[in-house]
Structure formats: C-alpha cells, structure tokens
Design a protein around this motif. Structure first.
Motif, PDB file in Angstrom:
ATOM      1  N   HIS A 133       3.839  25.680 -17.217  1.00  0.00           N
ATOM      2  CA  HIS A 133       3.165  24.513 -17.807  1.00  0.00           C
ATOM      3  C   HIS A 133       3.634  23.203 -17.179  1.00  0.00           C
ATOM      4  O   HIS A 133       3.505  22.139 -17.795  1.00  0.00           O
ATOM      5  N   LYS A 134       4.144  23.288 -15.953  1.00  0.00           N
ATOM      6  CA  LYS A 134       4.674  22.068 -15.324  1.00  0.00           C
ATOM      7  C   LYS A 134       3.546  21.077 -15.047  1.00  0.00           C
ATOM      8  O   LYS A 134       2.506  21.436 -14.512  1.00  0.00           O
ATOM      9  N   VAL A 135       3.766  19.829 -15.391  1.00  0.00           N
ATOM     10  CA  VAL A 135       2.741  18.789 -15.253  1.00  0.00           C
ATOM     11  C   VAL A 135       2.984  17.942 -14.009  1.00  0.00           C
ATOM     12  O   VAL A 135       2.068  17.643 -13.252  1.00  0.00           O
ATOM     13  N   ARG A 136       4.217  17.539 -13.795  1.00  0.00           N
ATOM     14  CA  ARG A 136       4.564  16.709 -12.645  1.00  0.00           C
ATOM     15  C   ARG A 136       6.092  16.704 -12.501  1.00  0.00           C
ATOM     16  O   ARG A 136       6.801  17.258 -13.331  1.00  0.00           O
ATOM     17  N   GLN A 137       6.580  16.080 -11.461  1.00  0.00           N
ATOM     18  CA  GLN A 137       8.018  15.897 -11.307  1.00  0.00           C
ATOM     19  C   GLN A 137       8.385  14.505 -11.819  1.00  0.00           C
ATOM     20  O   GLN A 137       7.969  13.505 -11.214  1.00  0.00           O
ATOM     21  N   ALA A 138       9.143  14.431 -12.864  1.00  0.00           N
ATOM     22  CA  ALA A 138       9.614  13.167 -13.456  1.00  0.00           C
ATOM     23  C   ALA A 138       8.472  12.197 -13.779  1.00  0.00           C
ATOM     24  O   ALA A 138       7.626  11.904 -12.940  1.00  0.00           O
ATOM     25  N   SER A 139       8.497  11.695 -14.987  1.00  0.00           N
ATOM     26  CA  SER A 139       7.524  10.670 -15.377  1.00  0.00           C
ATOM     27  C   SER A 139       7.872   9.358 -14.678  1.00  0.00           C
ATOM     28  O   SER A 139       8.986   9.169 -14.192  1.00  0.00           O
ATOM     29  N   ALA A 140       6.889   8.460 -14.633  1.00  0.00           N
ATOM     30  CA  ALA A 140       7.120   7.135 -14.028  1.00  0.00           C
ATOM     31  C   ALA A 140       8.096   6.338 -14.896  1.00  0.00           C
ATOM     32  O   ALA A 140       8.179   6.561 -16.110  1.00  0.00           O
ATOM     33  N   PRO A 141       8.855   5.423 -14.285  1.00  0.00           N
ATOM     34  CA  PRO A 141       9.764   4.579 -15.093  1.00  0.00           C
ATOM     35  C   PRO A 141       8.933   3.651 -15.981  1.00  0.00           C
ATOM     36  O   PRO A 141       8.171   2.824 -15.479  1.00  0.00           O
ATOM     37  N   ILE A 142       9.105   3.800 -17.298  1.00  0.00           N
ATOM     38  CA  ILE A 142       8.164   3.194 -18.253  1.00  0.00           C
ATOM     39  C   ILE A 142       8.200   1.674 -18.297  1.00  0.00           C
ATOM     40  O   ILE A 142       7.272   1.059 -18.822  1.00  0.00           O
ATOM     41  N   HIS A 143       9.252   1.056 -17.786  1.00  0.00           N
ATOM     42  CA  HIS A 143       9.284  -0.414 -17.793  1.00  0.00           C
ATOM     43  C   HIS A 143       8.485  -0.969 -16.606  1.00  0.00           C
ATOM     44  O   HIS A 143       8.228  -2.170 -16.531  1.00  0.00           O
ATOM     45  N   LEU A 144       8.087  -0.060 -15.682  1.00  0.00           N
ATOM     46  CA  LEU A 144       7.387  -0.497 -14.479  1.00  0.00           C
ATOM     47  C   LEU A 144       5.975   0.067 -14.362  1.00  0.00           C
ATOM     48  O   LEU A 144       5.129  -0.508 -13.674  1.00  0.00           O
ATOM     49  N   ALA A 145       5.722   1.178 -15.022  1.00  0.00           N
ATOM     50  CA  ALA A 145       4.414   1.840 -14.879  1.00  0.00           C
ATOM     51  C   ALA A 145       4.165   2.745 -16.072  1.00  0.00           C
ATOM     52  O   ALA A 145       5.101   3.101 -16.791  1.00  0.00           O
ATOM     53  N   ASP A 146       2.905   3.140 -16.269  1.00  0.00           N
ATOM     54  CA  ASP A 146       2.611   4.109 -17.326  1.00  0.00           C
ATOM     55  C   ASP A 146       3.291   5.433 -16.983  1.00  0.00           C
ATOM     56  O   ASP A 146       3.246   5.890 -15.834  1.00  0.00           O
ATOM     57  N   ALA A 147       3.875   6.060 -17.980  1.00  0.00           N
ATOM     58  CA  ALA A 147       4.645   7.292 -17.742  1.00  0.00           C
ATOM     59  C   ALA A 147       3.786   8.377 -17.115  1.00  0.00           C
ATOM     60  O   ALA A 147       4.209   9.061 -16.188  1.00  0.00           O
ATOM     61  N   LEU A 148       2.568   8.530 -17.638  1.00  0.00           N
ATOM     62  CA  LEU A 148       1.670   9.598 -17.195  1.00  0.00           C
ATOM     63  C   LEU A 148       0.269   9.048 -16.964  1.00  0.00           C
ATOM     64  O   LEU A 148      -0.117   8.060 -17.591  1.00  0.00           O
ATOM     65  N   THR A 149      -0.503   9.707 -16.106  1.00  0.00           N
ATOM     66  CA  THR A 149      -1.928   9.391 -15.984  1.00  0.00           C
ATOM     67  C   THR A 149      -2.658  10.049 -17.162  1.00  0.00           C
ATOM     68  O   THR A 149      -2.098  10.903 -17.859  1.00  0.00           O
ATOM     69  N   ASP A 150      -3.913   9.685 -17.335  1.00  0.00           N
ATOM     70  CA  ASP A 150      -4.710  10.317 -18.401  1.00  0.00           C
ATOM     71  C   ASP A 150      -4.763  11.833 -18.222  1.00  0.00           C
ATOM     72  O   ASP A 150      -4.669  12.590 -19.180  1.00  0.00           O
ATOM     73  N   GLN A 151      -4.929  12.240 -16.964  1.00  0.00           N
ATOM     74  CA  GLN A 151      -5.046  13.678 -16.700  1.00  0.00           C
ATOM     75  C   GLN A 151      -3.724  14.407 -16.996  1.00  0.00           C
ATOM     76  O   GLN A 151      -3.720  15.488 -17.583  1.00  0.00           O
ATOM     77  N   GLU A 152      -2.629  13.778 -16.586  1.00  0.00           N
ATOM     78  CA  GLU A 152      -1.329  14.392 -16.854  1.00  0.00           C
ATOM     79  C   GLU A 152      -1.064  14.488 -18.366  1.00  0.00           C
ATOM     80  O   GLU A 152      -0.519  15.472 -18.860  1.00  0.00           O
TER      81      GLU A 152
END
Lengths: 347, 347
Positions: free
Chosen positions: A130-149
């Motif tokens: 069920h792996k979605v991605r490697q590490a979420s984005a840093p939340i103070h700089l970008a959205d953690a996940l895309t809509d699809q993720e």
C-alpha cells in the motif's frame, strides 16, 4: 470517501449493560472506569455481557515526513526504516507488548524513504503493498500529499481495515512509525481545534527547548499555508498530514463504520481519531483511549473527543504501544460484567 | 515479631537494569513508568532482565469490625460472610479479574462474625485455619485486639506468607474483605501520619455526608483512646486495627523479608504497607502500588511511602481487585526490558 454520519453503538445494549452493572453484587460504582468500559464494549458489540475479545489486531502505518529534514526530531529519518525492520523481526517495544497480550501485529510502509530492497521479496511485497510515496512533502513549505496520493492513502487505510476485519478482528488498534511524525500530527490537532503551534508542539522522542520552539514555529508556518482550507478536515489531512496519517484516519473511519471498536494509542492515534470523527461524524463513539501521552496535542485532542485514557504512565514510544499495554484492562472490564455474581443470585 | 531493618532489593541489579533500559532501541525515557517498573522488578529478583512472573498469588484476609455496628458503612456486617462465600464460589469481582490474569486466589477468615457452619467441613477448616476471633472490638470504645490476639494474627500473616512463598509465589498481593474495614484502616493512616479523622475518612462503599462526618469523628475518638501509644506502630495496629489488618501487615513484612515483591491494592493494602514499613523499616522497597483508590487515606499513605500507583480508574471494590487489574502491567514491563532489541544489536 463517504462523509456521512456513522451509526452509533447500540443504545439498547448500553442501557441493558448499565442495568446489569447496577445489578452486580458489588457496591454501586465500585468498578470505577472498568464498569464504564464494559458498558461501552457491550454497546459496540450489541451484546450484554460483552463477548471476550480474542482477536485484537494492531496495524502499524509507517512513513517518513519531509519536516524531519528540518530539525524537528531528536533522531535522523533513517531510523524509520530501521524500526520497520525491528517490527518485522518482532524486537520493537510494541512487539514485546503485543506478544505478551496476544495482539496480532502487521506493519505497512505507506511512505517510507527506505526502499527495503534488502528484504526477502515476499516480505517486501507485503510491507509495500500500500505504499503511496517516499516521504511526504515538508508541510511548512508544500502540501504534504497531492490529491491523488491522498486518495490512494485513504483507500489503503480502508482496504487494510477491511482485511483486518475480514480476519475476524473484534478490536482494532493503529500504530504509527515515522521520524518526525509528531510535527504533522501536532499541526493536524492545531488545525482541527484552531490552536497555535505553541499549544500543540511537544518534545516527541525528546527534543530540547530550541528544537521545541522551532517545531512550534514550523507548525505555525504550516497553518498559515493551510489558510482557509482548515474548514475542510480532508484538506487538513492532505495538506498537513502524510500517507501514514491519512491511511490511519481511513482505517479508523472504516472500523467505526463496520461497527467494530478501536482503541486509540498516543498523539497519532488520537489526532487521527479526531480527524476521523470530523470526516465521519459519530466515528468517535467507537473509540476508547488506551493511554495518555506527554504530548500536549494528545490531551487537547482527547478532550475534544470526550475521551479519558485508561493508562497514564508517561509512555511516549509510539508504535501503538500505549494502546496495546491497555488491552488487558478491556479483558478485565469484560470479565467483571460477565462473571461477577448478580445480587439476586446471592439469595 | 522482629523489628529489624529489611535488606534492600539488589542495588547492583537495579543499576544493571537501568543500564539495559538505557541501551534499548527506544528513545530515552520512552517506556515511561513501565521502564521504572521493570528496573524495580529486576532489583527485587536480582535478575536482569527480570524473570517472567508466572506464580502471582493473592490472599484475601477477611474479618469483621466492631465499628460496623456504629453507622460507618453503607452495608450491614452480614455482607462480610456473604462475600467470603462469593470468593469461595469464584463469583466476586476479584475472582473474575484473577481468572482473567492468571492470579491464584486464597481466602481466609481471620475475624468474621459468621461461623460458616454451612460450609463443607474441609473448606470450612481451610477458611478458618487462622481465625483469631469474631469481629474486632469497636476501636472508638476499646482496643481492637488483646495482646494475645495480636500475636496470633501476626503469626497467621507470617505463616500464610510463608505458605504462599513455599508454593513458589514470585509476586504476592493482599486483599481484604470486611464491612466497615475502611474505618479502622483510616484510623491506622491517621495515627501513622499524625492526621485527624477528617483528613483520612472516605466514603468507603458509598456512605453519605452525615455518615462520613460520623466516621471522621469516630476515628478521632479512636485516636484519642490511642493517645501516646501512637509512637509504637505495633500498638497502633493492635489498638486501631483488627485481626485481618494485623495479618495483612505481617504478610507484607514476611514477603519483604523473604525478598519477594508485593503489589499493594487500595486503602487497606497501602495502609498495611505503611505499617509494615514502620514495623520493619525498609519493607516498602519491596512494594509497588497497583491502583489509586478514591479513599483520601490511601493517597496520603501512598505519598508517605513514596509510591505512585499504576492505575487510576476510580475503582473502590477492595478484595485486592485494583492490584490484580494492574498485574498485566508488570508482565508488560518485564517483556519490554527482556525482549526489546538493544541499540547495539540493530547494527
């Protein structure tokens, strides 16, 4: 993803359980919170007395967090993969507790940076199914996940909950592993309750005062980025969360919708429980709280959910460990309401 | 009865256990009080990691109290005998908990008014083997026990502890049954700590405000009768206690002297633990506290002993039930210190 209200546990069973509790050959209220717990379990099972819990299952959702590269944790991100291997080897804290108390453990990589290429292929496939991605984005700089993720992570949590329920689970527990995970989770609590970073930031695995202040400031920066999107709990989860946190929330919503109780662990479990109840109102009626963590965000989320934890032992290991340590209290509660003589039987 | 100092648990094992705890592949302090508990168990066993506790034994000391005829309890004295029969039938609260958590239960009549003439002869003999008298004297009017009765009750507690230790007990728990028992016990705490009745009197099984005030006044009257004898803990126990409370104290002293840990229950267990430590200084190092009871006297005695209870669930059933409910936390603590990987093993 459905956002409709979750049906409540059985009010009839709850009332009958209350009556049985009052009819036991014990002074009124003498069982304290174990009595309340037994009544809640009766309501979730629609059974008085409640049935024994003999298939308690824990799923540990693992993932890395972009913020971990930004000085919010006492440990380097590489520890996430090392701890996943420790779970697989049955040598982590929660492994020891789960063996002791008969809890089944499953670990899933939702968003680890580690690719686990050294694992035996079958084990690796199971881990990364069920792996979605490697590490979420840093939340103070970008959205953690895309809509699809986000959608993928949500489906993963739903699927995993259904699999565990299909295995006959009568109580589910979620655990989390991921260096840095208390920062996005504190941000989720702050967004859900309208609080600043300083109110929710805690020391996690043990940061010093400087890192703690930095963590609070980072949460505030993430909240500023979130802006008006705070009104939508799913957006809060996508923007401030991570693949493991989204999957955990979906896992809890799915458990509640299936009419099965869940025992929440520390900050991560309770924060995801709060988001689960925002996304699927009424879900919280299916949750009990295993333990109080020293993280301030957990106490705030517990209060918002109206939950009082069973244990308060200063544990801050994560992994689902506090909830697993509390499982014997559920067995105690069930035994009391089921096995104690009724006053009328004593003659 | 010896009043010499009790040898302490192993400082060497304690230090080695602390070192092992610090070397586990967990963040420092993350196991919270379960880590401290594991270190204490290591010290009491002189073994690092601690061995599994697979022979936990509870003895319930039952007896009636003269004060129960003087309006201090919500229940009539006849309930003592009824509850002893319920223990024998395995239908009491503590019976249900003990079965769930694998704790052996034995019940003894030290001072019940009931003569249990209806019991099968073998069961009756076992129950009454250590009987000292029928109901202690009302402590506000007379000394609870004569010197001879005190000596008999003390020997009973010693003998029973030795029997349980001879059966291979690796942890002992005392429970108590006797309508009115919180009144003499509150008086013991008041005498030991130099406090008035109002500081120690609690609602027991649920008395109203009027009975609570009466209970406090009765304790003050008993303390006035005690007078200067408060300086001698054995005299405190003889004058204000009862056969079951003396036996419980002797049971705890004997357990500590044998180098075996004991888990204290609610007001009665902790008050007798306090007296045990006064009579045999150092005994308290062998005690841990299972749960916090709503009785104010228990919290005061816990503080004097420097013990923090594992559970705080508002239980006030007595019988040893709070300690038995806490036993799984000891298993958790042992498993953590024994089974979690060491950081050096992770490579």
């Amino acid at each position: 993803m459905s956002t409709s209200t979750v049906p409540a546990p059985s009010a009839t069973a709850r009332d009958r359980a209350q009556q049985r509790l009052a009819a036991l050959a014990t002074p009124p209220g003498a069982l304290g919170r174990l009595g309340d717990l037994a009544v809640w379990l009766s309501a979730t099972q629609d059974s008085v007395p409640p049935r024994a819990l003999d298939n308690v299952r824990l799923v540990i959702f693992a993932g890395d967090h972009g913020v971990a590269q930004h000085g919010v944790s006492a440990f380097p991100p590489e520890i996430t993969g090392a701890m996943v291997r420790t779970f697989l080897a049955g040598r982590a804290g929660v492994s020891a507790l789960a063996r002791t108390h008969g809890v089944h453990v499953r670990v899933l990589d939702l968003g680890c940076t580690d690719d686990f290429a050294d694992l035996e292929p079958g084990a690796r496939t199971d881990l990364q199914r069920h792996k979605v991605r490697q590490a979420s984005a840093p939340i103070h700089l970008a959205d953690a996940l895309t809509d699809q993720e986000y959608a993928e992570a949500w489906r993963a949590g739903e699927t995993v909950a259904r699999e565990e329920l299909g295995s006959g689970a009568d109580l589910l527990i979620s655990g989390d592993m991921g260096i840095g995970n208390t920062t996005p989770t504190a941000a989720l609590v702050a967004a859900a309750l309208g609080l600043p970073g300083s109110a929710v930031a805690g020391r996690g695995t043990g940061v010093d005062d400087t890192a703690l202040a930095h963590k609070a400031a980072l949460v505030d920066q993430a909240l500023a980025r979130l802006g008006d999107r705070a009104a939508d709990p799913a957006e809060v989860l996508r923007v401030l969360g991570s693949a493991d946190l989204v999957a955990t929330t979906a896992f809890l919503v799915t458990t509640a919708r299936a009419g099965v109780p869940a025992l929440l662990d520390g900050l991560i479990g309770v924060a995801c429980g709060l988001l689960a109840d925002r996304i699927a109102p009424g879900a919280a009626a299916w949750f009990a709280a295993g333990h109080r963590s020293p993280e301030p965000g957990q106490s705030l989320a517990l209060e918002a959910l109206g939950l009082t934890p069973l244990l308060d032992l200063g544990m801050r290991l994560g992994e689902g460990s506090g909830a697993v340590a509390a499982v014997p209290l559920l067995h105690s509660a069930i035994a009391l309401l089921r096995d104690v003589a009724l006053l009328e039987d004593l003659g």
